[in-house]
Write an enzyme that holds these catalytic residues in place. Structure first.
Site, mmCIF file in Angstrom:
data_model
loop_
_atom_site.group_PDB
_atom_site.id
_atom_site.type_symbol
_atom_site.label_atom_id
_atom_site.label_comp_id
_atom_site.label_asym_id
_atom_site.label_seq_id
_atom_site.Cartn_x
_atom_site.Cartn_y
_atom_site.Cartn_z
ATOM 1 C CG ASP A 69 26.827 44.897 36.855
ATOM 2 O OD1 ASP A 69 27.807 45.668 36.866
ATOM 3 O OD2 ASP A 69 26.886 43.727 37.312
ATOM 4 N N GLY A 70 26.883 48.053 37.255
ATOM 5 C CA GLY A 70 27.071 49.081 38.294
ATOM 6 C C GLY A 70 26.849 50.478 37.737
ATOM 7 C CG ASP A 91 32.356 40.027 40.063
ATOM 8 O OD1 ASP A 91 31.650 40.102 39.047
ATOM 9 O OD2 ASP A 91 32.779 41.018 40.697
HETATM 10 C C1 LIG Z 1 44.150 38.720 17.210
HETATM 11 C C2 LIG Z 1 43.136 38.759 18.266
HETATM 12 C C3 LIG Z 1 43.362 37.788 19.321
HETATM 13 C C4 LIG Z 1 42.246 37.751 20.277
HETATM 14 C C5 LIG Z 1 42.551 38.526 21.469
HETATM 15 C C6 LIG Z 1 41.384 38.594 22.355
HETATM 16 C C7 LIG Z 1 41.689 39.609 23.367
HETATM 17 C C8 LIG Z 1 40.658 39.681 24.431
HETATM 18 C C9 LIG Z 1 41.036 40.802 25.223
HETATM 19 C C10 LIG Z 1 40.644 41.109 26.402
HETATM 20 C C11 LIG Z 1 39.610 40.478 27.176
HETATM 21 C C12 LIG Z 1 39.755 40.811 28.588
HETATM 22 C C13 LIG Z 1 38.820 41.783 29.076
HETATM 23 C C14 LIG Z 1 38.631 41.600 30.518
HETATM 24 C C15 LIG Z 1 37.996 42.777 31.124
HETATM 25 C C16 LIG Z 1 37.625 42.506 32.514
HETATM 26 C C17 LIG Z 1 36.927 43.639 33.046
HETATM 27 C C18 LIG Z 1 36.230 43.308 34.304
HETATM 28 O O1 LIG Z 1 35.183 42.733 34.326
HETATM 29 O O2 LIG Z 1 36.834 43.700 35.385
HETATM 30 C C19 LIG Z 1 36.061 43.603 36.558
HETATM 31 C C20 LIG Z 1 36.705 44.525 37.503
HETATM 32 C C21 LIG Z 1 36.242 44.355 38.941
HETATM 33 O O3 LIG Z 1 34.899 44.688 39.061
HETATM 34 P P1 LIG Z 1 34.075 44.678 40.484
HETATM 35 O O4 LIG Z 1 34.402 45.905 41.271
HETATM 36 O O5 LIG Z 1 32.666 44.412 40.149
HETATM 37 O O6 LIG Z 1 34.609 43.422 41.217
HETATM 38 C C22 LIG Z 1 35.159 43.369 42.537
HETATM 39 C C23 LIG Z 1 36.393 42.522 42.407
HETATM 40 O O7 LIG Z 1 36.044 41.351 41.712
HETATM 41 C C24 LIG Z 1 37.006 42.167 43.752
HETATM 42 O O8 LIG Z 1 37.897 41.092 43.525
HETATM 43 P P2 LIG Z 1 39.403 41.219 43.922
HETATM 44 O O9 LIG Z 1 39.984 42.263 43.027
HETATM 45 O O10 LIG Z 1 39.367 41.598 45.349
HETATM 46 O O11 LIG Z 1 39.953 39.882 43.696
HETATM 47 C C25 LIG Z 1 36.020 41.685 44.776
HETATM 48 O O12 LIG Z 1 36.662 41.793 46.002
HETATM 49 C C26 LIG Z 1 34.747 42.458 44.817
HETATM 50 O O13 LIG Z 1 33.832 41.664 45.524
HETATM 51 C C27 LIG Z 1 34.164 42.729 43.437
HETATM 52 O O14 LIG Z 1 33.079 43.555 43.588
HETATM 53 O O15 LIG Z 1 36.440 45.827 36.977
HETATM 54 C C28 LIG Z 1 37.512 46.600 36.899
HETATM 55 O O16 LIG Z 1 38.497 46.352 37.495
HETATM 56 C C29 LIG Z 1 37.399 47.832 36.077
HETATM 57 C C30 LIG Z 1 38.570 47.941 35.138
HETATM 58 C C31 LIG Z 1 38.414 47.078 33.924
HETATM 59 C C32 LIG Z 1 39.622 47.125 33.076
HETATM 60 C C33 LIG Z 1 39.406 46.399 31.797
HETATM 61 C C34 LIG Z 1 40.625 46.453 30.963
HETATM 62 C C35 LIG Z 1 40.354 45.815 29.649
HETATM 63 C C36 LIG Z 1 41.581 45.770 28.856
HETATM 64 C C37 LIG Z 1 41.589 45.416 27.626
HETATM 65 C C38 LIG Z 1 40.368 45.176 26.916
HETATM 66 C C39 LIG Z 1 40.661 44.892 25.492
HETATM 67 C C40 LIG Z 1 39.393 44.644 24.807
HETATM 68 C C41 LIG Z 1 39.670 44.031 23.496
HETATM 69 C C42 LIG Z 1 38.456 43.477 22.944
HETATM 70 C C43 LIG Z 1 38.817 42.564 21.823
HETATM 71 C C44 LIG Z 1 37.602 41.848 21.325
HETATM 72 C C45 LIG Z 1 37.968 40.845 20.371
HETATM 73 N N1 LIG Z 2 22.980 44.415 39.753
HETATM 74 C C1 LIG Z 2 23.729 45.375 40.332
HETATM 75 C C2 LIG Z 2 25.114 45.458 40.116
HETATM 76 C C3 LIG Z 2 25.841 46.444 40.735
HETATM 77 N N2 LIG Z 2 25.225 47.319 41.561
HETATM 78 C C4 LIG Z 2 25.987 48.386 42.229
HETATM 79 O O1 LIG Z 2 27.202 48.663 41.520
HETATM 80 C C5 LIG Z 2 28.338 48.347 42.317
HETATM 81 C C6 LIG Z 2 29.396 47.636 41.479
HETATM 82 O O2 LIG Z 2 29.800 48.494 40.469
HETATM 83 P P1 LIG Z 2 30.615 47.926 39.199
HETATM 84 O O3 LIG Z 2 30.924 49.146 38.406
HETATM 85 O O4 LIG Z 2 31.825 47.261 39.728
HETATM 86 O O5 LIG Z 2 29.708 47.004 38.503
HETATM 87 C C7 LIG Z 2 27.808 47.473 43.447
HETATM 88 O O6 LIG Z 2 28.596 47.610 44.612
HETATM 89 C C8 LIG Z 2 26.403 48.018 43.653
HETATM 90 O O7 LIG Z 2 26.454 49.194 44.413
HETATM 91 C C9 LIG Z 2 23.849 47.226 41.774
HETATM 92 O O8 LIG Z 2 23.269 48.029 42.553
HETATM 93 N N3 LIG Z 2 23.130 46.245 41.156
HETATM 94 MG MG LIG Z 3 29.590 44.992 38.177
HETATM 95 MG MG LIG Z 4 31.722 42.613 39.621
#
Ligand SMILES: CCCCCCCC/C=C\CCCCCCCC(=O)OC[C@H](COP(=O)(O)O[C@@H]1[C@H](O)[C@H](OP(=O)(O)O)[C@@H](O)[C@H](O)[C@H]1O)OC(=O)CCCCCCC/C=C\CCCCCCCC
Ligand SMILES: Nc1ccn([C@@H]2O[C@H](COP(=O)(O)O)[C@@H](O)[C@H]2O)c(=O)n1
Ligand SMILES: [Mg+2]
Ligand SMILES: [Mg+2]
Length: 223
Positions: A69-70, A91
């Site tokens: 989305d972002g 979230d």
């Molecule tokens: C034999 C098989 C067994 C089955 C195994 C199944 C395995 C499944 C594997 C993985 C699934 C997990 C994937 C999870 C990915 C999550 C990614 C995600 O959404 O991260 C969100 C994060 C934050 O985004 P925002 O900036 O929007 O959010 C902010 C945040 O929430 C702040 O909170 P705070 O940190 O402060 O608590 C808030 O303050 C703020 O308001 C809010 O805006 O995004 C990230 O961090 C980006 C990095 C993502 C990294 C993802 C790593 C994934 C790793 C492995 C994936 C493996 C995939 C395998 C797929 C297998 C399919 C079967």
């Molecule tokens: N519906 C939305 C969702 C997100 N945004 C913008 O993206 C930023 C978050 O980025 P992520 O990569 O963490 O999804 C958020 O701060 C907004 O600026 C938006 O405009 N509309």
């Molecule tokens: Mg997002």
């Molecule tokens: Mg988010």
């Protein structure tokens, strides 16, 4: 940590898909809403019944919408305050459903009061960890700390463990122990993160108040 290091990789991988959705006329808000609904369905339909493998698969398919989305909003140049609010608010809803789903399992057929309490602790502490940053920033502080276990870590640790624990239903012995281990790790990690953030906000508020006092009366900001 994941937010810092994995985000760049997922941005590269997901950019063509985000561009395709934009070409199809899909809005970032629609992706935010559908993604959250999918995560909630995966967590609340499957987890309370102990179907951890299928729940994790459904959640994994939808949870990446939070990165799409972002990405879409930035590509289209339509990032907005509303979008940021919607994204962060939903979230919290998605996280509530995931850890609520674990708690419901342990409160029911999983029959383990301690793990039910640990899952509820993960849910509550995760929400408070996010709130510390949001509230700190709303009173004008930088909150220059992310901490040990951010949202991405909470999700990856618990979902990878839940996915593998779910293989127990397919006959893999002993593997279900991964979920309790992950919940304990997320609980302790969230507590440490909470302390890290509170200590940072405490220091930053003291510094900001001292700077304000030095600047003289009437220089304060409204909160
Ligand atoms: C034999 C098989 C067994 C089955 C195994 C199944 C395995 C499944 C594997 C993985 C699934 C997990 C994937 C999870 C990915 C999550 C990614 C995600 O959404 O991260 C969100 C994060 C934050 O985004 P925002 O900036 O929007 O959010 C902010 C945040 O929430 C702040 O909170 P705070 O940190 O402060 O608590 C808030 O303050 C703020 O308001 C809010 O805006 O995004 C990230 O961090 C980006 C990095 C993502 C990294 C993802 C790593 C994934 C790793 C492995 C994936 C493996 C995939 C395998 C797929 C297998 C399919 C079967
Ligand atoms: N519906 C939305 C969702 C997100 N945004 C913008 O993206 C930023 C978050 O980025 P992520 O990569 O963490 O999804 C958020 O701060 C907004 O600026 C938006 O405009 N509309
Ligand atoms: Mg997002
Ligand atoms: Mg988010």
């Amino acid at each position: 940590m994941l937010n810092k290091y994995a985000r760049a990789f997922f941005t590269r991988v997901l950019t063509p898909f985000a561009a395709l959705l934009l070409r199809l006329g899909v809005s970032p808000d629609a992706v935010t809403l559908i993604g959250t609904a999918g995560v909630m369905a995966g967590a609340l339909v499957f987890f309370p019944r102990g179907e951890f493998f299928w729940g994790t698969i459904v959640i994994t398919i939808f949870v990446f919408s939070d990165l799409v989305d972002g990405n879409m909003a930035r590509q289209a140049g339509i990032s907005s305050r509303w979008g940021a609010f919607l994204d962060s608010t939903l979230d919290r809803v998605a996280d509530g459903a995931i850890f609520g789903g674990f708690a419901l399992w342990y409160a029911g057929k999983g029959d383990d009061n301690v793990l039910c309490a640990v899952a509820i602790f993960c849910l509550a502490s995760g929400q408070v960890v996010s709130y510390t940053k949001a509230r700190g920033e709303s009173i004008g502080l930088p909150v220059a700390v992310n901490g040990l276990v951010e949202r991405a870590e909470r999700l990856v640790i618990s979902l990878v463990a839940a996915g593998f624990a779910g293989l127990h239903k397919f006959g893999v012995p002993g593997i279900q122990v991964l979920l309790p281990i992950a919940l304990w790790i997320v609980a302790v990690g969230s507590l440490i993160t909470l302390v890290q953030r509170v200590v940072t906000v405490r220091r930053e508020s003291a510094e900001a108040d001292a700077a304000e006092a030095a600047a003289g009366p009437g220089s304060g900001t409204a909160r």
